[in-house]
Design an enzyme around this catalytic site. Structure first.
Site, PDB file in Angstrom:
ATOM      1  N   GLU A   7      10.123  15.000  15.764  1.00 43.18           N
ATOM      2  CA  GLU A   7      10.458  14.944  14.339  1.00 43.18           C
ATOM      3  C   GLU A   7       9.590  15.966  13.601  1.00 43.18           C
ATOM      4  O   GLU A   7       8.364  15.863  13.602  1.00 43.18           O
ATOM      5  CB  GLU A   7      10.179  13.526  13.811  1.00 43.18           C
ATOM      6  CG  GLU A   7      10.623  13.342  12.381  1.00 43.18           C
ATOM      7  CD  GLU A   7      10.375  11.920  11.862  1.00 43.18           C
ATOM      8  OE1 GLU A   7       9.268  11.402  12.052  1.00 43.18           O
ATOM      9  OE2 GLU A   7      11.297  11.361  11.242  1.00 43.18           O
TER      10      GLU A   7
ATOM     11  N   LYS B 156       0.838  -1.197   0.000  1.00 38.66           N
ATOM     12  CA  LYS B 156       0.000   0.000   0.000  1.00 38.66           C
ATOM     13  C   LYS B 156       0.877   1.253   0.000  1.00 38.66           C
ATOM     14  O   LYS B 156       1.586   1.508   0.971  1.00 38.66           O
ATOM     15  CB  LYS B 156      -0.913   0.057   1.229  1.00 38.66           C
ATOM     16  CG  LYS B 156      -1.939   1.184   1.066  1.00 38.66           C
ATOM     17  CD  LYS B 156      -2.569   1.638   2.364  1.00 38.66           C
ATOM     18  CE  LYS B 156      -1.834   2.747   3.053  1.00 38.66           C
ATOM     19  NZ  LYS B 156      -1.857   4.050   2.364  1.00 38.66           N
TER      20      LYS B 156
ATOM     21  N   GLY C 185       7.180   4.530   8.262  1.00 40.19           N
ATOM     22  CA  GLY C 185       6.299   5.682   8.488  1.00 40.19           C
ATOM     23  C   GLY C 185       6.501   6.231   9.879  1.00 40.19           C
ATOM     24  O   GLY C 185       7.582   6.086  10.469  1.00 40.19           O
ATOM     25  N   SER C 186       5.450   6.823  10.418  1.00 39.04           N
ATOM     26  CA  SER C 186       5.577   7.509  11.706  1.00 39.04           C
ATOM     27  C   SER C 186       5.653   6.508  12.861  1.00 39.04           C
ATOM     28  O   SER C 186       5.117   5.400  12.788  1.00 39.04           O
ATOM     29  CB  SER C 186       4.381   8.437  11.913  1.00 39.04           C
ATOM     30  OG  SER C 186       3.199   7.678  11.974  1.00 39.04           O
ATOM     31  N   THR C 187       6.282   6.933  13.943  1.00 41.41           N
ATOM     32  CA  THR C 187       6.409   6.088  15.130  1.00 41.41           C
ATOM     33  C   THR C 187       5.035   5.774  15.712  1.00 41.41           C
ATOM     34  O   THR C 187       4.778   4.657  16.166  1.00 41.41           O
ATOM     35  CB  THR C 187       7.318   6.792  16.159  1.00 41.41           C
ATOM     36  OG1 THR C 187       8.627   6.872  15.577  1.00 41.41           O
ATOM     37  CG2 THR C 187       7.404   6.033  17.468  1.00 41.41           C
ATOM     38  N   GLU C 188       4.148   6.777  15.649  1.00 40.03           N
ATOM     39  CA  GLU C 188       2.801   6.583  16.208  1.00 40.03           C
ATOM     40  C   GLU C 188       2.078   5.414  15.511  1.00 40.03           C
ATOM     41  O   GLU C 188       1.555   4.511  16.172  1.00 40.03           O
ATOM     42  CB  GLU C 188       2.043   7.886  15.969  1.00 40.03           C
ATOM     43  CG  GLU C 188       0.790   8.042  16.730  1.00 40.03           C
ATOM     44  CD  GLU C 188       0.048   9.288  16.243  1.00 40.03           C
ATOM     45  OE1 GLU C 188       0.632  10.107  15.505  1.00 40.03           O
ATOM     46  OE2 GLU C 188      -1.132   9.399  16.589  1.00 40.03           O
TER      47      GLU C 188
ATOM     48  N   GLY D  21       3.487   3.143  13.671  1.00 45.85           N
ATOM     49  CA  GLY D  21       4.308   1.948  13.877  1.00 45.85           C
ATOM     50  C   GLY D  21       3.942   1.231  15.171  1.00 45.85           C
ATOM     51  O   GLY D  21       3.848   0.003  15.218  1.00 45.85           O
TER      52      GLY D  21
ATOM     53  N   GLU E 210      10.353   0.622  10.265  1.00 45.73           N
ATOM     54  CA  GLU E 210      11.348   1.683  10.057  1.00 45.73           C
ATOM     55  C   GLU E 210      10.618   2.989  10.298  1.00 45.73           C
ATOM     56  O   GLU E 210       9.762   3.382   9.518  1.00 45.73           O
ATOM     57  CB  GLU E 210      11.931   1.590   8.639  1.00 45.73           C
ATOM     58  CG  GLU E 210      13.248   2.284   8.507  1.00 45.73           C
ATOM     59  CD  GLU E 210      13.087   3.685   7.971  1.00 45.73           C
ATOM     60  OE1 GLU E 210      12.994   4.611   8.815  1.00 45.73           O
ATOM     61  OE2 GLU E 210      13.043   3.862   6.758  1.00 45.73           O
TER      62      GLU E 210
ATOM     63  N   CYS F 146      13.493  10.437   7.060  1.00 44.05           N
ATOM     64  CA  CYS F 146      13.485   9.911   8.427  1.00 44.05           C
ATOM     65  C   CYS F 146      14.864  10.013   9.073  1.00 44.05           C
ATOM     66  O   CYS F 146      14.978  10.190  10.279  1.00 44.05           O
ATOM     67  CB  CYS F 146      12.989   8.472   8.442  1.00 44.05           C
ATOM     68  SG  CYS F 146      13.751   7.469   7.176  1.00 44.05           S
TER      69      CYS F 146
END
Ligand code: NDP
Length: 481
Positions: free
Chosen positions: A386, A181, A233-236, A238, A255, A289
């Protein structure tokens, strides 16, 4: 001396945009029930309509991938899989200009970068992994390592084609099939890649592309037919995906974000370091990133470095991403621009001092000038969060030990840079920094043979190199859960 530049626009005529795009499932484009528009962030022009894949579409894509895995791909000898990957790599090279122009239109990044970085590196990832396909028995994972099965891959908007290559090339080389996706704001190069798969005669169902928003990603990672999830993508998000996969037995690599320190010592060649600082934070509008978003400069040379940096930043050319002279393109979306503005305002209100390059911003589209904040303390949000934009936070240090402490004072751990002429200091610092990659006297260097990935909230697992294969093989790897 200042040079005037005449416009040097790359022609967009090489790209043929369809009015609307379906989903790529089982080797063909199929229609879905709802659609959304993808726009050029530089002009806000609508480029095309793209299908929003629902759970039933994801289901179809996973079934196609399963079928292809069991009947074709997992039983094909590695040398045959390798031939397909070589073919894909060569078609990417042949269609490089088309891919670069399309990437720049949909993402807003300068053509210089899509042409010279994204597309050549994407081809390089396919070439590199094509070479591995028939040599997996020699990669150190036993004589005959097995694939995992069907892989669900979710990628972000900052390097759409390149992240696709990072994900698809190793998965296919190891004998897995994929459902990928792309991000909602940048689906077009993934859809062109689907056409490339057809052109390369890749067996139907080996690669499936489902476009859509976060809900499509959610349906994909939660699907019971998926054996492994790979996410960038974002840590959130993830963290949410890690929770979804936790009790399912799915393998997972993440990642995520970063807040890299770029550390400049007083013996560094200043002009060279300034180029590295500019590349570290303004490459791809800072939508990187591993961007060097925290400059740690030794106090004794801070004034000299900052005045050189501002002088250099004043020469950066911001504007039409299709112009070959452009250094800084458009911010990828209004939402991302809002986020950058919000964080930059927090820098103002928390007492840091903002300086932006004096470049005019176009009237339409999403833009943010290259910006540097001085007087930043470690507690400021702009030093901790970030920003994912062209914004640099500057902190100072006096001793190497203080540099290490400040560099590691972040929940992230993706990358770092060191600028000094002392080799021993580079090695000492590299051993102390909790970062997946440490660049010395350079920044933002990528190679398919070199593993990339993070510590702490930057995720786990590695992509690229021999280490990256481990994530797509049925071996107990350090990065998988
Ligand atoms: P996200 O992490 O939301 O998006 C990454 C991908 O995940 C996209 O394809 C997205 O779809 C998809 N996605 C979103 N929600 C879910 C979910 N619940 N389950 C599965 N997949 C999901 O990043 P954003 O694009 O929203 O950016 C937000 C922030 O994240 C940025 O401001 C930046 O700070 C950071 N970021 C970091 C990146 C990195 O490489 N470290 C890359 C991108 C962003 P969709 O595009 O439709 O939302």
């Amino acid at each position: 001396m200042r040079f005037e530049y005449s416009p040097a626009p790359e022609s967009r005529s090489i790209v043929t945009l369809r009015e609307s795009y379906g989903l790529f499932i089982g080797g063909e484009f199929v229609s879905g029930s709802t659609a959304f528009k993808t726009i050029s962030p530089a002009t806000e022009e609508v480029l095309a309509e793209v299908t929003q894949a629902g759970p039933e579409d994801v289901d179809r894509a996973v079934a196609a991938a399963r079928h292809a895995y069991e009947r074709v791909w997992s039983v094909l000898p590695g040398r045959e899989r390798g031939k397909y990957l070589f073919r894909i790599a060569r078609v990417i090279q042949e269609r490089a200009r088309e891919l670069a122009v399309l990437e720049t239109l949909d993402n807003g990044k300068p053509i210089r970068e899509s042409r010279d970085v994204d597309v050549p590196l994407a081809a390089a990832h396919f070439f590199y992994h094509a070479g591995w396909a028939d040599k997996l028995g020699y990669a150190g994972f036993g004589p005959s390592p097995k694939p995992l099965g069907v892989v669900g891959q979710v990628i972000p908007w900052n390097f759409p084609l390149l992240m696709l290559a990072w994900k698809i090339a190793p998965a296919l080389a190891c004998g897995n099939t994929v459902v990928l996706k792309p991000a909602e704001t940048t689906p077009l190069t993934a859809l062109l890649f689907a056409q490339i798969c057809q052109q390369a005669d890749l067996p139907p169902g080996v690669v499936n592309i489902v476009t859509g928003d976060g809900a499509t990603g959610q349906a994909l990672v939660a699907h019971p037919g998926i054996d492994k999830v790979a996410f960038t993508g974002s840590t959130e998000v993830g963290k949410e995906i890690a929770r979804t996969c936790a009790v399912s037995g799915k393998r997972l690599t993440l990642e995520l974000g970063g807040k890299a320190a770029n550390v400049v010592f007083d013996d560094a060649p200043v002009d060279q370091a300034v180029e590295g600082i500019v590349n570290g934070i303004f490459f791809n509008q800072g939508h990187v990133c591993c961007a060097g978003s925290r400059l740690l400069v030794q106090e004794s040379i801070a004034d000299e470095v900052l005045s050189s940096l501002k002088r250099r930043m004043a020469t950066l050319r911001l504007g039409d991403p299709l112009d070959k002279n452009t250094d800084v393109g458009a911010i990828n979306s209004r939402a991302q621009l809002d986020k950058i503005n919000e964080l930059a305002s927090s820098g103002d209100s928390e007492g840091a001092e903002r300086w932006s390059a004096p470049c005019p911003l176009p009237d339409r589209g999403f833009w943010f000038p290259p910006t540097v904040f001085t007087g930043v303390s470690q507690a400021h949000r702009i030093a901790r969060e970030e920003i994912f934009g062209p914004v640099l936070s500057v902190l100072t240090f006096r001793t190497p030990a203080e540099a290490v402490e400040k560099a590691n004072n972040t929940p992230y751990g993706l990358s770092a840079g060191v600028w000094t002429e002392k080799g021993s200091l580079i090695l000492w610092l590299a051993s102390k920094l909790r970062a997946g990659v440490v660049w010395a006297n350079t920044f933002n260097r990528f190679d398919p043979a070199s593993p990339f990935g993070g510590y702490k909230e930057s995720g786990f697992g590695r992509e690229g190199g021999r280490h990256g294969l481990e994530a797509y093989l049925d071996v107990l790897g350090g990065g998988d859960v």
